[in-house]
Design a protein around this motif. Structure first.
Motif, mmCIF file in Angstrom:
data_model
loop_
_atom_site.group_PDB
_atom_site.id
_atom_site.type_symbol
_atom_site.label_atom_id
_atom_site.label_comp_id
_atom_site.label_asym_id
_atom_site.label_seq_id
_atom_site.Cartn_x
_atom_site.Cartn_y
_atom_site.Cartn_z
ATOM 1 N N LEU A 196 80.359 -5.781 45.617
ATOM 2 C CA LEU A 196 81.157 -4.839 46.417
ATOM 3 C C LEU A 196 82.492 -4.545 45.728
ATOM 4 N N ILE B 197 89.236 -5.138 56.717
ATOM 5 C CA ILE B 197 87.799 -5.421 56.874
ATOM 6 C C ILE B 197 87.264 -4.611 58.066
ATOM 7 N N GLY C 41 90.351 -0.272 52.102
ATOM 8 C CA GLY C 41 90.973 -1.331 51.300
ATOM 9 C C GLY C 41 91.026 -0.983 49.817
ATOM 10 N N SER D 289 93.662 -2.031 61.124
ATOM 11 C CA SER D 289 92.793 -1.610 62.234
ATOM 12 C C SER D 289 93.211 -0.241 62.769
ATOM 13 N N SER D 290 92.211 0.569 63.147
ATOM 14 C CA SER D 290 92.518 1.897 63.694
ATOM 15 C C SER D 290 92.863 1.841 65.175
ATOM 16 N N ASN E 203 90.110 -8.325 47.533
ATOM 17 C CA ASN E 203 89.116 -9.326 47.936
ATOM 18 C C ASN E 203 88.037 -8.704 48.810
ATOM 19 N N ASP E 204 86.793 -9.135 48.586
ATOM 20 C CA ASP E 204 85.703 -8.778 49.496
ATOM 21 C C ASP E 204 84.696 -9.926 49.452
ATOM 22 N N PHE F 134 96.879 2.957 57.775
ATOM 23 C CA PHE F 134 96.787 4.020 56.768
ATOM 24 C C PHE F 134 95.748 5.049 57.218
ATOM 25 N N GLU G 56 85.960 -3.033 61.534
ATOM 26 C CA GLU G 56 86.663 -2.933 62.825
ATOM 27 C C GLU G 56 85.964 -3.861 63.829
ATOM 28 N N VAL H 147 92.471 -7.460 51.630
ATOM 29 C CA VAL H 147 91.193 -8.084 51.993
ATOM 30 C C VAL H 147 90.296 -7.023 52.633
ATOM 31 N N GLY H 148 89.111 -6.820 52.025
ATOM 32 C CA GLY H 148 88.196 -5.761 52.467
ATOM 33 C C GLY H 148 88.304 -4.612 51.479
ATOM 34 N N ALA H 149 87.257 -4.463 50.651
ATOM 35 C CA ALA H 149 87.315 -3.458 49.573
ATOM 36 C C ALA H 149 86.402 -2.276 49.881
ATOM 37 N N GLY H 150 86.426 -1.853 51.149
ATOM 38 C CA GLY H 150 85.606 -0.698 51.529
ATOM 39 C C GLY H 150 86.394 0.592 51.356
HETATM 40 N N1 LIG Z 1 87.437 4.753 57.430
HETATM 41 C C1 LIG Z 1 88.493 5.328 58.002
HETATM 42 O O1 LIG Z 1 88.610 6.561 58.083
HETATM 43 C C2 LIG Z 1 89.630 4.459 58.526
HETATM 44 C C3 LIG Z 1 90.908 5.025 58.705
HETATM 45 C C4 LIG Z 1 91.966 4.217 59.131
HETATM 46 C C5 LIG Z 1 91.741 2.876 59.405
HETATM 47 N N2 LIG Z 1 90.482 2.350 59.262
HETATM 48 C C6 LIG Z 1 90.308 0.922 59.540
HETATM 49 O O2 LIG Z 1 90.300 0.223 58.302
HETATM 50 C C7 LIG Z 1 89.459 -0.929 58.396
HETATM 51 C C8 LIG Z 1 88.407 -0.854 57.320
HETATM 52 O O3 LIG Z 1 87.647 0.323 57.501
HETATM 53 P P1 LIG Z 1 86.732 0.899 56.322
HETATM 54 O O4 LIG Z 1 86.337 2.260 56.760
HETATM 55 O O5 LIG Z 1 87.399 0.698 55.008
HETATM 56 O O6 LIG Z 1 85.478 -0.081 56.427
HETATM 57 P P2 LIG Z 1 84.315 -0.316 55.357
HETATM 58 O O7 LIG Z 1 83.130 -0.698 56.142
HETATM 59 O O8 LIG Z 1 84.245 0.818 54.394
HETATM 60 O O9 LIG Z 1 84.830 -1.586 54.534
HETATM 61 C C9 LIG Z 1 85.008 -2.847 55.099
HETATM 62 C C10 LIG Z 1 84.877 -3.883 53.956
HETATM 63 O O10 LIG Z 1 85.300 -5.145 54.457
HETATM 64 C C11 LIG Z 1 84.466 -6.130 53.878
HETATM 65 N N3 LIG Z 1 84.543 -7.342 54.670
HETATM 66 C C12 LIG Z 1 84.014 -7.570 55.896
HETATM 67 N N4 LIG Z 1 84.334 -8.808 56.317
HETATM 68 C C13 LIG Z 1 85.095 -9.362 55.326
HETATM 69 C C14 LIG Z 1 85.735 -10.630 55.167
HETATM 70 N N5 LIG Z 1 85.687 -11.557 56.118
HETATM 71 N N6 LIG Z 1 86.406 -10.856 54.032
HETATM 72 C C15 LIG Z 1 86.491 -9.923 53.053
HETATM 73 N N7 LIG Z 1 85.908 -8.706 53.150
HETATM 74 C C16 LIG Z 1 85.220 -8.441 54.281
HETATM 75 C C17 LIG Z 1 83.087 -5.486 53.846
HETATM 76 O O11 LIG Z 1 82.232 -6.138 52.927
HETATM 77 C C18 LIG Z 1 83.439 -4.046 53.453
HETATM 78 O O12 LIG Z 1 83.417 -3.852 52.047
HETATM 79 C C19 LIG Z 1 88.902 -0.926 59.833
HETATM 80 O O13 LIG Z 1 89.687 -1.756 60.619
HETATM 81 C C20 LIG Z 1 89.040 0.538 60.249
HETATM 82 O O14 LIG Z 1 89.189 0.684 61.643
HETATM 83 C C21 LIG Z 1 89.424 3.108 58.809
#
Ligand SMILES: NC(=O)c1ccc[n+]([C@@H]2O[C@H](COP(=O)([O-])OP(=O)(O)OC[C@H]3O[C@@H](n4cnc5c(N)ncnc54)[C@H](O)[C@@H]3O)[C@@H](O)[C@H]2O)c1
Length: 290
Positions: free
Chosen positions: A41, A94, A18, A122-123, A35-36, A145, A96, A12-15
């Motif tokens: 997205l 999703i 994810g 979560s980080s 899922n997103d 991760f 943070e 869940v969360g395709a950023g």
């Molecule tokens: N970016 C990094 O370097 C990194 C490293 C390790 C951990 N993290 C952690 O991973 C998580 C995601 O970070 P990211 O960088 O991929 O964020 P991101 O902003 O790139 O992606 C987050 C995605 O979640 C989606 N989203 C938000 N609410 C949602 C919901 N209710 N249902 C479904 N999708 C939803 C958003 O539309 C977005 O596409 C965070 O908790 C972050 O702390 C990030």
């Protein structure tokens, strides 16, 4: 449940994270639902994964058939109920944001079959602060991760105060099955191992630069050549995004009150000027010149 019982994974969360967690699972043969909040997205996420895997085909480390098979194992579904309704394991990736994560875990608890394990990427936030309100607290853990997931091998598995030994072991084994190297953190602690160590190193580096002892460039050189790190703390900050670093420090300061963790003035000035690192072309270094 055993790790062998995991047939279907939902992310869940395709950023940034994810997308690649889903792809890494699919590369290891799992059927994954991604899922997103909307289809656009999800399409962007799949296109991003295609671009990354195409580079592997170009380099000859993957065939076109393997690429299509791995992409085909990721099904993009924007309806959460359909996406998670048959999952054996869910990775949450999703934003943070504690409230958003708590709401999501509440919904997943309702939607998923009783055996499903729920894991957060979560980080900083420990799992017990995200699943207080759900029934299956014993089936929830942190699986943290690193970016970029398709390259970085480490996964920190964190056992929360309610996580069962079985759940922790399944998370650990699953990380191995998807070609990552897990470490087990036996007692939950915010920001886990790597980010806690990194925070101390980088805070010292910021302090030295801010007080004129050495430039960011020279400190990066020192850390690379003297400690053997592949990147210096300022290069790494630019790579991850200075806004991400700023928010992580603010969040940890709010949670723990630890003075040393507060964002340094050097960081605040860059973030306020909109210089967020590589993604904006400027941070501690200027990327537009290259
Ligand atoms: N970016 C990094 O370097 C990194 C490293 C390790 C951990 N993290 C952690 O991973 C998580 C995601 O970070 P990211 O960088 O991929 O964020 P991101 O902003 O790139 O992606 C987050 C995605 O979640 C989606 N989203 C938000 N609410 C949602 C919901 N209710 N249902 C479904 N999708 C939803 C958003 O539309 C977005 O596409 C965070 O908790 C972050 O702390 C990030």
């Amino acid at each position: 449940m055993k790790v062998d019982d995991i047939k279907r994974i939902c992310v869940v969360g395709a950023g940034t994270m994810g997308s690649q967690i889903a792809q890494q699972c699919a590369l290891s043969g799992y059927d994954v639902v991604l899922n997103d909040v909307n289809d656009e997205l999800l399409a962007k996420s799949i296109a991003g994964n295609r671009a990354i895997l195409t580079r592997r085909v170009d380099k000859g480390t993957m065939t076109k058939e393997e690429l299509e098979a791995a992409l085909g194992r990721v099904a993009p579904i924007s309806d959460l109920e359909k996406a998670a309704g048959e999952a054996d394991f869910v990775f949450e990736a999703i934003y943070e944001n504690r409230q958003a994560k708590r709401e999501l875990f509440g919904k997943l608890d309702e939607i998923c079959p009783p055996h499903t394990i729920l894991a957060s990427n979560s980080s900083t936030m420990v799992i017990s602060s995200l699943v207080e309100g759900i029934k299956r607290k014993d089936k929830a853990a942190n699986t943290h991760f690193f970016h970029p997931v398709l390259v970085m091998k480490l996964v920190e598995v964190v056992k929360g105060q309610w996580t069962s030994e079985e759940t922790a072991q399944i998370c650990y084994e699953l990380a191995k099955r998807i070609g990552r190297t897990p470490i087990m953190i036996h007692k939950e602690i915010t920001s886990f191992v790597v980010n806690r160590i990194l925070a101390k190193l980088s805070q010292e580096a910021f302090w030295l630069a801010e007080n004129g002892y050495a430039t960011p460039r020279d400190i990066d050189t020192a850390v690379k050549l003297g400690l053997g790190h592949p990147m210096g703390p300022f290069e790494l900050a630019d790579f991850s995004g200075l806004d991400i670093l700023y928010n992580a420090r603010q969040q940890r300061y709010k949670e723990t009150g630890e003075e040393w963790v507060k964002p340094s003035q050097l960081l605040i000035d860059l973030v306020q000027a909109g210089h967020l690192g590589r993604k904006t072309g400027k941070g501690f270094y200027d990327y537009e010149k290259k």
